[in-house]
Design an enzyme around this catalytic site. Structure first.
Site, PDB file in Angstrom:
ATOM      1  N   GLY A 184      -5.161   2.222  -0.705  1.00 44.42           N
ATOM      2  CA  GLY A 184      -5.085   1.172   0.309  1.00 44.42           C
ATOM      3  C   GLY A 184      -6.354   0.998   1.125  1.00 44.42           C
ATOM      4  O   GLY A 184      -6.352   0.316   2.149  1.00 44.42           O
ATOM      5  N   SER A 242      -6.616   1.705  -5.036  1.00 44.41           N
ATOM      6  CA  SER A 242      -7.421   0.482  -4.989  1.00 44.41           C
ATOM      7  C   SER A 242      -7.832  -0.019  -6.374  1.00 44.41           C
ATOM      8  O   SER A 242      -8.911  -0.593  -6.531  1.00 44.41           O
ATOM      9  CB  SER A 242      -8.649   0.671  -4.086  1.00 44.41           C
ATOM     10  OG  SER A 242      -8.243   1.006  -2.776  1.00 44.41           O
ATOM     11  N   LYS A 286       5.764  -0.343  -2.876  1.00 49.23           N
ATOM     12  CA  LYS A 286       5.944   0.320  -1.574  1.00 49.23           C
ATOM     13  C   LYS A 286       7.016  -0.446  -0.781  1.00 49.23           C
ATOM     14  O   LYS A 286       7.962  -0.930  -1.394  1.00 49.23           O
ATOM     15  CB  LYS A 286       4.604   0.422  -0.845  1.00 49.23           C
ATOM     16  CG  LYS A 286       3.543   1.066  -1.747  1.00 49.23           C
ATOM     17  CD  LYS A 286       2.287   1.476  -1.048  1.00 49.23           C
ATOM     18  CE  LYS A 286       1.329   2.105  -2.052  1.00 49.23           C
ATOM     19  NZ  LYS A 286       0.097   2.607  -1.451  1.00 49.23           N
ATOM     20  N   HIS A 305       4.548  10.827  -4.125  1.00 48.67           N
ATOM     21  CA  HIS A 305       3.482   9.937  -3.649  1.00 48.67           C
ATOM     22  C   HIS A 305       2.917  10.513  -2.352  1.00 48.67           C
ATOM     23  O   HIS A 305       3.653  11.072  -1.533  1.00 48.67           O
ATOM     24  CB  HIS A 305       4.030   8.524  -3.415  1.00 48.67           C
ATOM     25  CG  HIS A 305       2.949   7.522  -3.224  1.00 48.67           C
ATOM     26  ND1 HIS A 305       2.284   7.379  -2.024  1.00 48.67           N
ATOM     27  CD2 HIS A 305       2.368   6.647  -4.078  1.00 48.67           C
ATOM     28  CE1 HIS A 305       1.360   6.448  -2.147  1.00 48.67           C
ATOM     29  NE2 HIS A 305       1.383   5.989  -3.392  1.00 48.67           N
ATOM     30  N   ASN A 330       3.386  -0.283  -7.772  1.00 44.25           N
ATOM     31  CA  ASN A 330       4.162   0.357  -6.712  1.00 44.25           C
ATOM     32  C   ASN A 330       4.192  -0.616  -5.543  1.00 44.25           C
ATOM     33  O   ASN A 330       3.201  -0.781  -4.847  1.00 44.25           O
ATOM     34  CB  ASN A 330       3.493   1.684  -6.305  1.00 44.25           C
ATOM     35  CG  ASN A 330       4.181   2.333  -5.116  1.00 44.25           C
ATOM     36  OD1 ASN A 330       5.240   1.877  -4.678  1.00 44.25           O
ATOM     37  ND2 ASN A 330       3.587   3.395  -4.596  1.00 44.25           N
ATOM     38  N   GLU A 374       2.124   9.176   0.281  1.00 45.16           N
ATOM     39  CA  GLU A 374       2.749   8.651   1.507  1.00 45.16           C
ATOM     40  C   GLU A 374       4.051   9.386   1.818  1.00 45.16           C
ATOM     41  O   GLU A 374       4.400   9.575   2.983  1.00 45.16           O
ATOM     42  CB  GLU A 374       2.974   7.132   1.361  1.00 45.16           C
ATOM     43  CG  GLU A 374       1.655   6.382   1.491  1.00 45.16           C
ATOM     44  CD  GLU A 374       1.575   5.081   0.705  1.00 45.16           C
ATOM     45  OE1 GLU A 374       2.618   4.552   0.291  1.00 45.16           O
ATOM     46  OE2 GLU A 374       0.436   4.601   0.498  1.00 45.16           O
ATOM     47  N   GLU A 389      -3.977  10.028  -7.883  1.00 47.31           N
ATOM     48  CA  GLU A 389      -4.244   9.085  -6.800  1.00 47.31           C
ATOM     49  C   GLU A 389      -4.989   9.799  -5.667  1.00 47.31           C
ATOM     50  O   GLU A 389      -4.356  10.420  -4.807  1.00 47.31           O
ATOM     51  CB  GLU A 389      -2.925   8.539  -6.240  1.00 47.31           C
ATOM     52  CG  GLU A 389      -2.097   7.781  -7.247  1.00 47.31           C
ATOM     53  CD  GLU A 389      -1.222   6.728  -6.572  1.00 47.31           C
ATOM     54  OE1 GLU A 389      -1.364   5.563  -6.934  1.00 47.31           O
ATOM     55  OE2 GLU A 389      -0.446   7.052  -5.674  1.00 47.31           O
TER      56      GLU A 389
HETATM   57  P1  13P Z   1      -3.409   0.673  -3.605  1.00 43.79           P
HETATM   58  O1  13P Z   1      -3.551   0.146  -4.998  1.00 43.79           O
HETATM   59  O2  13P Z   1      -2.930  -0.351  -2.635  1.00 43.79           O
HETATM   60  O3  13P Z   1      -4.621   1.402  -3.162  1.00 43.79           O
HETATM   61  O4  13P Z   1      -2.220   1.763  -3.655  1.00 43.79           O
HETATM   62  C1  13P Z   1      -2.268   2.738  -4.612  1.00 43.79           C
HETATM   63  C2  13P Z   1      -0.986   3.472  -4.585  1.00 43.79           C
HETATM   64  O5  13P Z   1      -0.699   4.184  -3.632  1.00 43.79           O
HETATM   65  C3  13P Z   1      -0.076   3.312  -5.720  1.00 43.79           C
HETATM   66  O6  13P Z   1       0.942   4.250  -5.685  1.00 43.79           O
END
Ligand code: 13P
Length: 257
Positions: A177, A217, A15, A99, A13, A101, A171
């Site tokens: 992150g 992560s 982002k 997601h 992803n 976010e 997740e």
């Molecule tokens: P990270 O791997 O940067 O923690 O992000 C995970 C994520 O949100 C994947 O959708």
């Protein structure tokens, strides 16, 4: 992983990172480092505007292209939105929905996540449905209850045939992150719980066939241990998917028995 019953999927992803103009060098580096794998589907979910460039550059590495969001509406006066039909038209195979976010910054709720998953399924795109608890919920011992609720809500009205195309991504919000990965045991426990929820709704066979990914992560160092868990069928990877060598290492980690 359990390759006998379900697909292994490593999905990046991106982002709101990368540029259309940097996809080519990214893919070239990925190609050099990536193992040839027939047992793992590799997906990159890019910002929609970059998807055509991703498809062109990803052909040689057999990377499936994914998007990060979709409108729940079919078409019409929804300025700034992108429909499932439009994604399918350019060749998108997977699309992330729900997601954390998007839930956090765009106020998306479970009903909307469900509507988006259905819109994708109608156009033949596999939704990667994200679920996961906050740190507070984990500390209050509400993880499984909350995640089970999210899974049920996201799958409402989706039949067993459509379920076959769905991917669930667990997740935990506190692991995204932050560099704080869930332990393999924590991740396995919730992924197993998600499969149990699906089993209750659809029965044993469909539940056995659903790919459940872990995200939060995941990186080149911890991927192998997470992927060795029986109910973790792959990863949804943020930061580490931006680095071709690390992403290739995670793909390679799926080759374990
Ligand atoms: P990270 O791997 O940067 O923690 O992000 C995970 C994520 O949100 C994947 O959708």
């Amino acid at each position: 992983m359990n390759r006998k019953y379900r697909k292994t999927i490593i999905a990046g992803n991106w982002k709101m990172n990368q540029l259309a103009s940097t996809i080519k060098p990214f893919m070239e580096e990925l190609k050099v480092n990536m193992p040839r794998t027939k047992t793992c589907d590799v997906v990159l979910c890019a910002p929609a505007i970059m998807v055509p460039a991703l498809i062109r550059a990803g052909k040689e590495c057999k990377i499936a292209s994914g998007a990060q969001d979709v409108s729940c509406f079919e078409k019409g006066a929804y300025t700034g939105e992108i429909s499932a039909t439009q994604l399918a038209d350019v060749g998108v195979k997977y699309c992330i929905v729900g997601h954390s976010e998007r839930r956090q910054y765009h106020g998306e709720d479970d009903m909307l996540v469900n509507a988006k998953a259905k819109a994708l399924l109608e156009k033949g795109i596999a939704p990667i449905i994200c679920v996961g608890e906050s740190l507070e919920q984990r500390e209050m011992d509400l993880t499984m209850e909350y995640v089970a609720y999210q899974v049920k809500a996201a799958l409402a009205g989706i039949d067993a045939t459509q379920l076959r195309r769905c991917v669930i991504a667990y997740e935990p919000i506190w692991a995204i992150g932050t560099g704080k990965t869930a332990t393999a045991e924590q991740a396995q426990e919730v992924c197993e719980g998600i499969r149990a929820v699906i089993r209750k709704i659809y029965g044993a066979r469909p539940a056995r066939a659903v790919s459940i990914l872990y995200g939060g992560s995941m990186n080149a160092k911890n991927a192998a241990e997470l992927l060795a868990q029986p109910d973790i069928d792959g990863g949804l990877i943020g930061g580490a998917s931006l680095k071709p060598v690390d992403f290739a290492t995670i793909i390679a980690a799926t080759a374990q028995e």
